[in-house]
Design an enzyme around this catalytic site. Structure first.
Site, PDB file in Angstrom:
ATOM      1  CG  ASP A 182      -1.878   1.160   1.201  1.00 44.66           C
ATOM      2  OD1 ASP A 182      -1.500   2.236   0.709  1.00 44.66           O
ATOM      3  OD2 ASP A 182      -3.025   0.987   1.629  1.00 44.66           O
ATOM      4  CG  HIS A 183       1.537   4.026  -3.318  1.00 40.07           C
ATOM      5  ND1 HIS A 183       0.411   3.541  -3.916  1.00 40.07           N
ATOM      6  CD2 HIS A 183       1.467   5.366  -3.418  1.00 40.07           C
ATOM      7  CE1 HIS A 183      -0.306   4.544  -4.352  1.00 40.07           C
ATOM      8  NE2 HIS A 183       0.303   5.669  -4.071  1.00 40.07           N
ATOM      9  CG  HIS A 245      -4.263   4.277  -0.801  1.00 43.21           C
ATOM     10  ND1 HIS A 245      -3.247   3.356  -0.779  1.00 43.21           N
ATOM     11  CD2 HIS A 245      -4.597   4.427  -2.106  1.00 43.21           C
ATOM     12  CE1 HIS A 245      -2.979   2.974  -2.010  1.00 43.21           C
ATOM     13  NE2 HIS A 245      -3.786   3.606  -2.843  1.00 43.21           N
TER      14      HIS A 245
HETATM   15  P1  NAP Z   1       1.084  -2.285 -17.230  1.00 45.18           P
HETATM   16  O1  NAP Z   1       1.805  -1.045 -17.650  1.00 45.18           O
HETATM   17  O2  NAP Z   1      -0.109  -2.727 -17.992  1.00 45.18           O
HETATM   18  O3  NAP Z   1       2.151  -3.469 -17.220  1.00 45.18           O
HETATM   19  C1  NAP Z   1       1.795  -4.827 -17.201  1.00 45.18           C
HETATM   20  C2  NAP Z   1       3.041  -5.682 -17.400  1.00 45.18           C
HETATM   21  O4  NAP Z   1       2.667  -7.044 -17.423  1.00 45.18           O
HETATM   22  C3  NAP Z   1       3.764  -5.387 -18.694  1.00 45.18           C
HETATM   23  O5  NAP Z   1       5.150  -5.426 -18.433  1.00 45.18           O
HETATM   24  C4  NAP Z   1       3.353  -6.571 -19.577  1.00 45.18           C
HETATM   25  O6  NAP Z   1       4.364  -6.747 -20.512  1.00 45.18           O
HETATM   26  C5  NAP Z   1       3.289  -7.678 -18.548  1.00 45.18           C
HETATM   27  N1  NAP Z   1       2.470  -8.821 -18.933  1.00 45.18           N
HETATM   28  C6  NAP Z   1       1.156  -8.814 -19.286  1.00 45.18           C
HETATM   29  N2  NAP Z   1       0.745 -10.074 -19.547  1.00 45.18           N
HETATM   30  C7  NAP Z   1       1.817 -10.898 -19.330  1.00 45.18           C
HETATM   31  C8  NAP Z   1       2.024 -12.300 -19.402  1.00 45.18           C
HETATM   32  N3  NAP Z   1       1.051 -13.141 -19.752  1.00 45.18           N
HETATM   33  N4  NAP Z   1       3.251 -12.784 -19.086  1.00 45.18           N
HETATM   34  C9  NAP Z   1       4.235 -11.952 -18.721  1.00 45.18           C
HETATM   35  N5  NAP Z   1       4.106 -10.619 -18.639  1.00 45.18           N
HETATM   36  C10 NAP Z   1       2.910 -10.095 -18.941  1.00 45.18           C
HETATM   37  O7  NAP Z   1       0.631  -2.225 -15.707  1.00 45.18           O
HETATM   38  P2  NAP Z   1       1.238  -1.302 -14.545  1.00 45.18           P
HETATM   39  O8  NAP Z   1       0.581   0.030 -14.609  1.00 45.18           O
HETATM   40  O9  NAP Z   1       2.727  -1.352 -14.576  1.00 45.18           O
HETATM   41  O10 NAP Z   1       0.659  -2.025 -13.243  1.00 45.18           O
HETATM   42  C11 NAP Z   1       1.202  -3.220 -12.720  1.00 45.18           C
HETATM   43  C12 NAP Z   1       0.534  -3.533 -11.386  1.00 45.18           C
HETATM   44  O11 NAP Z   1       0.796  -2.475 -10.498  1.00 45.18           O
HETATM   45  C13 NAP Z   1      -0.979  -3.661 -11.441  1.00 45.18           C
HETATM   46  O12 NAP Z   1      -1.385  -4.584 -10.469  1.00 45.18           O
HETATM   47  C14 NAP Z   1      -1.463  -2.269 -11.034  1.00 45.18           C
HETATM   48  O13 NAP Z   1      -2.758  -2.294 -10.464  1.00 45.18           O
HETATM   49  C15 NAP Z   1      -0.428  -1.928 -10.005  1.00 45.18           C
HETATM   50  N6  NAP Z   1      -0.253  -0.490  -9.799  1.00 45.18           N
HETATM   51  C16 NAP Z   1       0.248   0.289 -10.789  1.00 45.18           C
HETATM   52  C17 NAP Z   1       0.429   1.642 -10.571  1.00 45.18           C
HETATM   53  C18 NAP Z   1       1.023   2.554 -11.633  1.00 45.18           C
HETATM   54  O14 NAP Z   1       1.283   3.710 -11.301  1.00 45.18           O
HETATM   55  N7  NAP Z   1       1.245   2.098 -12.835  1.00 45.18           N
HETATM   56  C19 NAP Z   1       0.104   2.200  -9.326  1.00 45.18           C
HETATM   57  C20 NAP Z   1      -0.401   1.373  -8.320  1.00 45.18           C
HETATM   58  C21 NAP Z   1      -0.560   0.022  -8.575  1.00 45.18           C
HETATM   59  P3  NAP Z   1       4.193  -7.447 -21.946  1.00 45.18           P
HETATM   60  O15 NAP Z   1       3.016  -6.829 -22.605  1.00 45.18           O
HETATM   61  O16 NAP Z   1       5.501  -7.161 -22.608  1.00 45.18           O
HETATM   62  O17 NAP Z   1       4.012  -8.897 -21.650  1.00 45.18           O
END
Ligand code: NAP
Length: 493
Positions: A182-183, A245
């Site tokens: 929980d950042h 949060h």
């Molecule tokens: P994202 O940009 O959509 O990234 C998803 C990642 O998963 C990509 O690297 C994608 O790469 C990979 N991926 C998808 N399907 C895959 C598979 N079958 N095998 C291996 N890799 C796979 O998502 P994100 O924003 O970074 O978020 C990631 C997590 O953090 C989520 O749970 C989100 O709720 C949480 N989160 C994110 C943020 C934020 O600021 N971004 C904030 C709070 C929480 P490929 O397409 O190359 O496979």
């Protein structure tokens, strides 16, 4: 916890080509390295499906660090990125896990990481259970060192799905190996809540229903849903902010002093607060909670569209982008003190703030009239400016014999030499040294969902009259009325 431990570890990032890795994880690992909080004995393995190579990952890591720091000059950067390795990896493909294990074993030999393995799941939550299971099945947990699993939010979408996810993960990892992010708990001023309370007699002695009239928590954003519209529409403000949060901040603000500062003792006090949080049945939700969705409006002088216009998939959406509520804690210390919370998108300002309003004196001869009271306030500013403001009454020069509120402020951002670390940096470090205090225990997750579920249930059974607040305002008028009914109003400090 010894702040000088320099952990040795292989860090495996699932989702290394994603947004979170780029914006938060790579810069945080780099900052730890630069500050000497990560030894030279570390390697990072990035995984995702894209056909990247080690070189492409390294270029991306380098770029993300430059973007985060907005500077190009750094001699350490080449050394740092040489610790990064990439494998094209589909988490649903079993063959990948054997290869991964071999790579980690090689890196453990090369970097002498003592078998310590940190798995960071920066991917869509529907993969969390599968990955945990496969890590166990393919022997990736069999190592001479520690293994830890960091899981991103959201942890389920209600109690039932959270339980399912937890059961899946717990079949592979013990509770003490699971670090649920929980950042907010990594934010400097959220961590400071405990210090402000438990290191200051002037607050802690008054920290109860005899002296506090109400507590307010505001987490407001200027931004709308931007490019995450479809993701957000599945979630809404209650799941995205309240369940995690905001309830975490409530727990820290209201918990009893722990008998010591260990993870178990602090968690146990937080859990007691969440247990004392009065559940609101679906039939009473409208008395305690207000939901909203933004209409078009103006932010910083620029016209912005309504939520329903953000994406064609949202045209008829009933998802809330705003929630305000009145919480009640049924225990000896807090009975009778309302805790008001509100969070929303496209509001007038970007802020995360806690304001504690103290009770008025029984009689105050220095007020002009009964209508013009200035209660003492303690405001803890979490962002954008990390700091504390205490509002007291004094006789300002020229104000005659009457009391005027004055603000005593400490703003951490204005102190030279203080460079507040990113929440992710702190949390990553805590995980590498095995300190789970600022991560959420399963019991906290479950209790939070138990509280939020009936609210979501009530809302799913009636169609709201959305949109009901203008972008650039502070939310629907019903949120103001929620406090007015009790004789209070939102403070804006
Ligand atoms: P994202 O940009 O959509 O990234 C998803 C990642 O998963 C990509 O690297 C994608 O790469 C990979 N991926 C998808 N399907 C895959 C598979 N079958 N095998 C291996 N890799 C796979 O998502 P994100 O924003 O970074 O978020 C990631 C997590 O953090 C989520 O749970 C989100 O709720 C949480 N989160 C994110 C943020 C934020 O600021 N971004 C904030 C709070 C929480 P490929 O397409 O190359 O496979």
């Amino acid at each position: 916890m010894d702040e000088n431990i320099r952990p040795k570890s292989v860090i495996v990032i699932f989702g290394a080509t994603g947004d979170l890795a780029k914006r938060k994880l790579f810069p945080s690992i780099y900052n730890l390295y630069k500050k000497g909080k990560l030894s030279e004995n570390f390697a990072v393995v990035g995984l995702a499906r894209r056909p990247w190579t080690d070189e492409i990952l390294r270029e991306n890591v380098e770029q993300s660090i430059k973007d985060a720091k907005s500077t190009d000059e750094d001699k350490n950067l080449a050394d740092f990125v040489s610790h990064f390795y990439y494998r094209s990896f589909d988490v649903t493909n079993d063959a990948s896990y054997d290869d991964l294990n071999r790579l980690i074993i090689d890196l453990e030999g090369e970097y002498q990481t003592e078998g310590n393995r940190l798995f960071y799941l920066a991917m869509a939550p529907n993969f969390f259970g599968l990955i945990a299971k496969k890590l166990k099945e393919y022997g990736l947990k069999e190592t001479s060192g520690w293994t830890r699993l960091i899981i991103e939010k959201p942890f389920g979408v209600n109690l039932e799905t959270a339980k399912e996810l937890n059961n899946e993960i717990r079949q592979a990892f013990d509770e003490n190996q699971i670090y649920r992010i929980d950042h907010y708990l990594g934010k400097e001023m959220v961590q400071n809540i405990e210090v402000i309370r438990f290191a200051n007699g002037i607050f802690e002695h008054l920290w109860n229903n005899q002296f506090i009239s109400n507590i307010q928590i505001t987490a407001s954003e200027l931004l709308g849903v931007e490019e995450r519209a479809r993701y957000y529409d599945e979630s809404g403000a209650a799941r995205d902010m309240l369940q995690n949060h905001i309830l975490q901040m409530v727990a820290l603000l209201l918990m009893e002093p722990p008998i010591n500062l260990t993870t178990d003792e602090i968690r146990s006090e937080k859990i007691k607060v969440l247990r004392a949080l009065r559940k609101i049945g679906p039939e009473k939700v409208d008395n305690y909670f207000v939901r909203g969705q933004y209409d078009s409006g103006e932010i910083n002088g620029e016209a912005v569209p309504s939520y329903r216009e953000e994406d064609e998939a949202l045209a008829e959406s009933s998802t809330e982008t705003y929630v305000a509520g009145k919480l009640t804690i049924d225990n000896y210390r807090w009975a009778g003190v309302p805790i008001y919370v509100r969070t929303g998108k496209r509001l007038a300002e970007k802020t995360v703030n806690i304001t504690v309003q103290f009770k008025d004196l029984p009689m105050n001869l220095y007020y002009k009239s009964d209508n013009e009271r200035h209660p003492n306030l303690l405001s803890i500013n979490i962002q954008p400016d990390a700091g504390i403001t205490l509002v007291i009454n004094a006789n300002k020069s020229g104000a005659g014999s009457l009391a005027e509120p004055i603000e005593l402020s400490y703003n951490q951002n204005e102190v030279p030499g203080i460079n507040t670390p990113e929440a992710y940096e702190k949390l990553l470090y805590d995980c590498t040294i095995g300190d789970a205090t600022n991560f959420t225990h399963w019991d906290e997750v479950a209790l939070s969902w138990e509280f939020v579920d009936p609210i979501l249930e009530a809302w799913s059974n009636s169609k709201p009259n959305f949109p009901n607040y203008k972008s650039g305002s502070m939310g629907p008028k019903e949120a103001d009325e929620l406090l007015e009914k009790d004789g209070f109003h939102w403070w804006d400090l």
